[in-house]
Design an enzyme around this catalytic site. Sequence first.
Site, short mmCIF file in Angstrom:
data_model
loop_
_atom_site.label_atom_id
_atom_site.label_comp_id
_atom_site.label_asym_id
_atom_site.label_seq_id
_atom_site.Cartn_x
_atom_site.Cartn_y
_atom_site.Cartn_z
N GLU A 35 -69.62 -56.17 34.54
CA GLU A 35 -69.69 -57.55 34.99
C GLU A 35 -68.60 -57.78 36.03
OE1 GLU A 35 -70.21 -61.03 36.12
OE2 GLU A 35 -71.66 -60.40 34.58
N LYS A 52 -75.36 -78.87 29.68
CA LYS A 52 -75.78 -79.50 28.43
C LYS A 52 -74.61 -80.17 27.73
CE LYS A 52 -79.68 -77.89 29.52
NZ LYS A 52 -79.25 -77.38 30.83
N ALA A 115 -70.62 -53.37 40.77
CA ALA A 115 -71.46 -52.20 40.52
C ALA A 115 -72.49 -52.02 41.62
CB ALA A 115 -72.17 -52.34 39.17
N GLY A 178 -84.68 -81.64 45.06
CA GLY A 178 -85.32 -80.71 44.14
C GLY A 178 -85.62 -81.37 42.81
N GLY A 179 -86.90 -81.47 42.46
CA GLY A 179 -87.31 -82.14 41.24
C GLY A 179 -87.70 -81.20 40.12
N GLU A 201 -88.26 -84.82 45.91
CA GLU A 201 -89.07 -83.64 45.61
C GLU A 201 -90.16 -83.48 46.66
OE1 GLU A 201 -91.04 -80.47 44.64
OE2 GLU A 201 -89.18 -80.95 43.57
N ASP A 303 -83.44 -63.31 35.77
CA ASP A 303 -83.65 -63.96 37.06
C ASP A 303 -83.84 -62.97 38.20
OD1 ASP A 303 -83.45 -66.40 35.89
OD2 ASP A 303 -81.78 -67.12 37.10
N ALA A 311 -83.08 -68.49 30.47
CA ALA A 311 -82.21 -67.56 29.76
C ALA A 311 -82.95 -66.92 28.60
CB ALA A 311 -80.96 -68.29 29.26
N HIS A 441 -91.30 -85.66 5.65
CA HIS A 441 -91.46 -87.06 6.04
C HIS A 441 -90.22 -87.84 5.62
CE1 HIS A 441 -93.27 -90.96 6.84
NE2 HIS A 441 -92.84 -91.35 5.64
#
Length: 471
Positions: A35, A52, A115, A178-179, A201, A303, A311, A441
């Site tokens: 990494e 988030k 790398a 961007g939407g 958008e 990706d 993810a 419930h």
Amino acid sequence: MSESRWDVVVIGGGPAGYTAAIRARQRGFNVLLVERDELGGTCLNRGCIPSKALIHCAKVWQTVKSAHQFGVIVSEVRFDWSEMQKWANKVVSTLRRGLQSLLKHHGVVVEKGEAKLHGANEVLISSGEGEKVHAAKAIVLATGSSPAQIPCDPNASVLTEEQALFLSSLPESIVIIGGGPSGVELAWLFNALGVKVTLVEMLPRILPIMDAEVAEGLKQSLEKQGIVVRTGTKVNFVSARQGKTSVHTDSGEIEADLVICAIGRKANSHGLSEVGINLRPNGSVAVNEWQQTSVPTIFAVGDLVHGSGTAHGGMMEAERAIEAIARQISGEPLPPVRENPVVPVCTYTEPQALSVGLTEQEAKEKGLDVEFARFPWRASGAAMASGATEGFVKAIADAKTKQVLGLHILGADAVNLNGEAVLIVEKKMTVEQATNIVRQHPSLSEGVKEALWALIGLPLHTAKRPDRGRE
């Protein structure tokens, strides 16, 4: 220049990469994970997790502001953007340390450096300690993606979707280009914190990969919350003008203090074609059903394959790649791959949006004869008790076989219904099988069952099955 040998070398420490490394170790392989930056990739450090965390902070703020309707009186309500940033940073750093410990626990060797493929079975790693060549029986590429850019004046205040999460202070106005999920989430976040937001958008609607009714329902909700949504609007250029930033579109200019570009992402595939790896026209890596590239010993996941994916989708692909590598190393043939699993797509706005399986449009494009029905959250006891009655559950099934083809949800906490929805669709359950599952419930999970009941003309908590439009 030193050299070492491994069973598997994984390049990239994001969700797809670290999943591949851990799964390879669990099969007994000697594994090196490389990494160049921080473990966790874009998702943990600059994407899913910090966004988030900030969205949660904004939802807490909104909850406190409306607490009086639940009999909770709070005086002198205010929020502190810098403290919200500290919370997000704390979450990221805690998860990053946890990931470091997790990889160490599993016996994955982690090396920091740049790398570069040095052939079908070799990786050259450059770091502050020099260069080292690592030989491997198999290589997994998980180098991710980077934000796509839009033409702009170098003096214009334009940030990527990643940079927008680390603003030192909140501007008065923002234009988000961007939407898709990232753009919509950022629009909701900043609007919730008092910023004047315009969402632009190019396509006819936001969230084009989601069911059209869910996307339209969310658009209407965002507009009610004060966000200006302009669909079917192409952005040509972004300029700087007298301390402001101007977005030039086919239908005029939009001026704001800041512009956020969230038009998608591009695969980090530079240099791969030089070692014989086939790329698609958009620069993403072409793979077979086992994530194998045109070089048999090299696999690609996440990706890097999609340009812009999820993810959880990348993690699934990593498991598939390691299964193939294990068979390849042992000399076993690869069996036919099982059907592609159902990958949920979520948007963490308020209300949330969830799409699982085929949308109504996709089903009709496949020539399927489908039936669909909706259950409005305002008829749910659980939703009513929490005061979150906006939205609906939409169920889609094959008209002949009654197999559930898709479940699409707009509403509070919709994201956490994804497991149930995926299970129903992926296991090809019929409506009868899915309704026979007993739900607690009161709970939001009942909404899925109610939509399915409505689908077969047996609604329980609604008076009738709606034929068209949201209830």
